[in-house]
Design a protein around this motif. Structure first.
Motif, PDB file in Angstrom:
ATOM      1  N   TYR A   5       0.433  -1.350  -0.360  1.00  0.00           N
ATOM      2  CA  TYR A   5       0.143   0.129   0.354  1.00  0.00           C
ATOM      3  C   TYR A   5       1.020   0.901   0.134  1.00  0.00           C
ATOM      4  N   GLU A   6       0.508   2.489   0.521  1.00  0.00           N
ATOM      5  CA  GLU A   6       1.004   3.415   0.160  1.00  0.00           C
ATOM      6  C   GLU A   6       1.567   3.831   0.951  1.00  0.00           C
ATOM      7  N   GLY A   7       1.053   3.470   2.645  1.00  0.00           N
ATOM      8  CA  GLY A   7       1.927   3.928   3.053  1.00  0.00           C
ATOM      9  C   GLY A   7       2.096   5.111   3.732  1.00  0.00           C
ATOM     10  N   ALA A   8       0.992   6.282   3.920  1.00  0.00           N
ATOM     11  CA  ALA A   8       0.927   7.936   3.765  1.00  0.00           C
ATOM     12  C   ALA A   8      -1.070   7.773   3.820  1.00  0.00           C
ATOM     13  N   PRO A   9      -0.926   8.634   4.259  1.00  0.00           N
ATOM     14  CA  PRO A   9      -2.652   8.664   4.216  1.00  0.00           C
ATOM     15  C   PRO A   9      -3.223   8.991   2.399  1.00  0.00           C
ATOM     16  N   VAL A  10      -4.706   8.302   2.377  1.00  0.00           N
ATOM     17  CA  VAL A  10      -4.764   9.072   0.559  1.00  0.00           C
ATOM     18  C   VAL A  10      -6.376   9.616   0.940  1.00  0.00           C
ATOM     19  N   PRO A  11      -7.339  10.122   0.672  1.00  0.00           N
ATOM     20  CA  PRO A  11      -8.088  11.018   1.024  1.00  0.00           C
ATOM     21  C   PRO A  11      -9.402   9.472   0.514  1.00  0.00           C
ATOM     22  N   PRO A  12      -9.633   9.434   2.019  1.00  0.00           N
ATOM     23  CA  PRO A  12     -11.135   8.609   1.483  1.00  0.00           C
ATOM     24  C   PRO A  12     -11.870   8.714   1.214  1.00  0.00           C
ATOM     25  N   ASP A  13     -12.581  10.314   0.332  1.00  0.00           N
ATOM     26  CA  ASP A  13     -13.442  10.085  -1.139  1.00  0.00           C
ATOM     27  C   ASP A  13     -12.839   9.876  -2.216  1.00  0.00           C
ATOM     28  N   LEU A  14     -11.619   9.332  -2.035  1.00  0.00           N
ATOM     29  CA  LEU A  14     -11.026   8.807  -4.195  1.00  0.00           C
ATOM     30  C   LEU A  14     -11.586   8.267  -4.260  1.00  0.00           C
ATOM     31  N   ALA A  15     -12.056   6.749  -3.439  1.00  0.00           N
ATOM     32  CA  ALA A  15     -12.434   5.931  -4.442  1.00  0.00           C
ATOM     33  C   ALA A  15     -14.171   6.489  -5.142  1.00  0.00           C
TER      34      ALA A  15
END
Length: 248
Positions: A5-15
């Motif tokens: 995985y990226e191992g950093a925050p990913v915006p929750p609304d990206l999906a």
């Protein structure tokens, strides 16, 4: 194969479907970050492929290229790498489409890249939190393609119901039908509803009851139909997503 995985925050609304156009730019941002890392001295993005929450597979280094993501030179020689666009905060649980995309990348690497049968998480053999608990649980369950029902993985509904009634009040260390309960625990962990600490003990204890009730609510049930005791429809739905079938 190593799953990351990226191992950093990913915006929750990206999906969200309307945000899919942002995914290609995010891949380029990951590549730019890697190229700017002079300590690692990357020659390109570190991964073979990157998979977005909508199931699209973006080519990184692609086929027959040395990796730079797996932790050390030997692991990079021995394993391809597929990174899911999820993180350690925000969007932390892979979508169904994303799991399908990871399987698409793996199937391509096997068909045309010479990859073998093994699928591991980045943390398997290297000290890291990657790929996060939900993806690691999915990998440990055999990395099933969503909707697939691998032969031999069957959960008895009656056994799981008995465990849900019995284990919450049982003596410490006692479990009821642990072989049937463990696939359910693993699926609830992968859904992001059960703490991984309680996700492999084979006990349908109070934490698992609460997690299953949350899954029932997610499936649209309320009141007494969301009491944490599995029913046939919800257990079948959970199994279809996580690679087990349901028997009486």
């Amino acid at each position: 194969m190593k799953v990351h995985y990226e191992g950093a925050p990913v915006p929750p609304d990206l999906a969200k479907p309307e945000n899919h156009p942002k995914c290609a730019g995010r891949v380029r941002d990951i590549q730019a970050t890697h190229l700017a890392n002079h300590k690692e001295n990357y020659s390109d993005i570190a991964y073979s492929f990157v998979v977005c929450p909508h199931g699209s597979v973006f080519e990184g280094r692609g086929l027959h290229k040395l990796q730079a993501a797996n932790g050390n030179h030997q692991l990079n020689l021995n394993h391809y790498s597929v990174c899911a666009m999820v993180g350690d905060a925000g969007l932390t649980r892979p979508t169904t489409a994303q799991l399908g995309g990871i399987r698409d990348a793996i199937d391509l690497l096997r068909a045309k890249g010479g990859a073998g049968a093994e699928i591991k998480g980045h943390r398997d053999g290297f000290a890291t939190q990657c790929p996060g608990d939900p993806l690691e649980t999915w990998v440990n369950n055999g990395a099933p393609r969503p909707g697939a029902t691998p032969a031999g993985i069957s959960v008895s509904l009656s056994h799981v119901v008995a465990a849900a009634h019995t284990d919450p009040g049982a003596a410490q260390g006692h479990t009821t039908f642990p072989a049937d309960v463990r696939p359910v625990e693993a699926a609830l962990v992968a859904e992001g509803l059960l703490d991984p600490t309680f996700g492999s003990d084979g006990s349908f204890g109070s934490h698992t009851v609460d997690a299953y009730a949350a899954f029932q609510r997610r499936e649209g049930f309320t009141g007494v139909n969301a009491d944490g005791i599995p029913g046939e429809s919800t257990l079948t739905a959970l199994g279809s997503r996580h690679g087990f079938t349901v028997a009486a």
